[in-house]
Enzyme design. Structure first.
Site, PDB file in Angstrom:
ATOM      1  CG  ASN A 380     -24.870  55.622  46.970  1.00  0.00           C
ATOM      2  OD1 ASN A 380     -26.260  55.661  47.502  1.00  0.00           O
ATOM      3  ND2 ASN A 380     -23.825  55.643  47.615  1.00  0.00           N
ATOM      4  CD  GLU A 416     -18.090  51.129  50.092  1.00  0.00           C
ATOM      5  OE1 GLU A 416     -17.519  52.163  51.265  1.00  0.00           O
ATOM      6  OE2 GLU A 416     -17.627  50.804  49.035  1.00  0.00           O
TER       7      GLU A 416
END
Ligand SMILES: Nc1nc2c(ncn2[C@@H]2O[C@H](COP(=O)(O)OP(=O)(O)OP(=O)(O)O)[C@@H](O)[C@H]2O)c(=O)[nH]1
Length: 498
Positions: A380, A416
């Site tokens: 990310n 996630e």
């Protein structure tokens, strides 16, 4: 024994002022309407107006020439009831020593439905010949019509849409018969009142139907008729040749259909004219009576109300359906993960609980797979949150691809972290499915330069399996899968642990 059914149009025949009989040629049942029962002095066996063949054979029917009763073999009524077409046969029914009624017997065999309708029309008045009798006959006819229409309107109150046409056609047959017309019909206007279509029709035996050619007729095609309908609500013409010059288009149309007399009544819903009911005379004229108009108005009002009811019901049903669809969509949304489209945590929880019960009942193994992206934070941080979202979606697609069996579920457990519920699957099955996920990820090759595990995105996977009993809790299974996942993380990531 199966119960013998009256034909659905029996109420019409029953209420007719002249004698009518109906016979189903396949079964021995014979129905005689009230007038036929009176004529032949028959008493029906039960409330269904069914009479026996024996009673009919015994009915005194005489040969008009010899004045002798017919024998069994030359009795025209019995022949007609056996399906032989007999037309214009005059017979005499002897009801009492001094009372003779001459009737013209006409039978109409309907080979298609294996049935026969026998109509007996009186050719000479009864011996009671007074104005009182004629007057009472008119009243009787009015009463019979009202009785019939009230029967049909009862049917129409809660009519189902698929039966609507049948009942409207019954009403048209009634009004056609009672007005001695050759054709009775309903036309409906479209919403914009620019077109009209012939939706229902009854025609007398032998009269040509034009319903197929009378669809979506533009208002401009019959301007005179349309004007009268909108302003006066009644179009009564006993001789169409007397129509004014501005009715040129209407005259041509009537000529085309050989119509000589027309009587139409508007059907209204509030202030709006939604269509009309009408009667035609074909090849002959009729001076319409006030009774004809009364009948037509009554039937028009009844049909208009029914059409309105059906329209209200239809729009209510459609609204209800829209609400149901919206509700189902909302429910679906409430169970779905917004980003990936697979099951969300809520659906996961429900499904796991159900599958545990099923496993306990069927004593089959239930497996749970938990997986978590490795080093997703640096992914990310370097590729951006949007790229992170895309990676989550791609992983979700991989999960749905490996699930082949009905009942298997892939869910986003949170962030996630993902989970698979695999009913009726062993630990070995779960490991195999996990390997397929790893393989698909290798094929996808999502670049991850900032992972210390690989140059591509990887996942760590924990599997567990249980044959549940009634005390097994979902949390036990989740804990076991989580523990295996933790082991996969601590043992180096990008691996499967059980
Ligand atoms: N793009 C995106 N990122 C998310 C989403 N949900 C969670 N994450 C990110 O997932 C990352 C999870 O990081 P960590 O729990 O620290 O673990 P990790 O970096 O994956 O490391 P390990 O799991 O130990 O291999 C965090 O940076 C979260 O912001 C999401 O919906 N979209």
């Amino acid at each position: 024994m199966t119960e013998i059914q009256q034909p659905h149009f029996w109420p019409i025949l029953e209420a007719l002022p002249y004698p009518v009989m109906y016979k189903d040629l396949v079964s021995p049942s014979i129905f005689a309407n009230n007038a036929a029962q009176r004529l032949f002095n028959l008493s029906p066996e039960n409330a269904t107006a069914m009479v026996s063949m024996a009673a009919l054979k015994a009915a005194a029917i005489c040969n008009t020439n010899t004045q002798q009763p017919y024998s069994l073999f030359n009795n025209p009524l019995i022949q007609a009831l056996s399906g032989n077409e007999i037309s214009q046969h005059v017979l005499v029914a002897k009801q009492a020593a001094s009372y003779h009624m001459h009737s013209r017997l006409i039978s109409l065999p309907f080979t298609l439905h294996q049935s026969v309708i026998i109509s007996l029309q009186r050719t000479e008045p009864t011996t009671i010949e007074s104005s009182d009798a004629l007057y009472s006959e008119e009243i009787q006819e009015a009463l019979a019509f009202d009785k019939l229409i009230s029967l049909i309107s009862t049917e129409l109150i809660n009519v189902q849409e698929h039966e609507l046409d049948m009942h409207i056609n019954d009403a048209l047959a009634a009004v056609g018969e009672f007005c001695h017309a050759d054709r009775a019909y309903v036309f409906q206007f479209n919403n914009e009142l620019t077109e009209m279509s012939n939706t229902n029709e009854w025609v007398r035996h032998g009269v040509t139907s034009h319903i197929e050619n009378l669809q979506q007729i533009p208002q401009q095609a019959l301007p005179y008729f349309y004007q009268i309908m909108q302003n006066n609500f009644i179009f009564s013409v006993s001789d169409v040749t007397q129509l004014p010059a501005e009715a040129k288009a209407e005259k041509e149309e009537f000529d085309r259909e050989d119509i000589r007399s027309v009587l139409c009544c508007a059907m209204r819903a509030g202030d709006k004219v939604i269509g009309f009911v009408g009667c035609d005379m074909v090849s002959r004229t009729r001076v319409w009576t006030s009774n004809d108009l009364r009948r037509l108005k009554l039937v028009g009002e009844m049909i208009a109300n029914t059409l309105q009811n059906v329209a209200y019901r239809r729009s209510l049903q459609s609204m209800q359906q829209q609400l149901l669809t919206a509700n189902a969509e909302l429910q679906q949304q409430a169970m779905q993960d917004g980003l990936t489209g697979i099951a969300n945590r809520r659906q996961f929880d429900q499904c796991l609980q159900q599958e545990l019960h099923r496993s306990a009942r069927s004593e089959t193994p239930l497996s749970l797979v938990m997986l978590d992206i490795d080093r997703f934070k640096p992914y990310n941080d370097h590729y951006g949150h949007q790229a992170g979202d895309d990676a989550l979606k791609q992983l979700a697609t991989c999960l749905t691809k490996v699930l082949k069996r009905q009942g298997d579920i892939a869910a986003r457990y949170g962030g996630e972290e993902f989970a698979l519920i695999l009913p009726d699957s062993t630990l070995e099955d779960a490991v195999n499915v996990s390997k397929q996920i790893q393989q698909l990820l290798i094929e996808l090759a999502i670049e991850h330069k900032h992972s210390d595990i690989s140059n591509y995105l990887t996942v760590s996977i924990g599997c567990c399996s249980v044959v549940a009993n009634k005390d097994t809790e979902p949390s036990q299974l989740i804990k076991a899968a989580d523990k295996a996942l933790y082991a996969a993380k601590t043992n180096g990531r990008n691996r499967i642990e059980t």
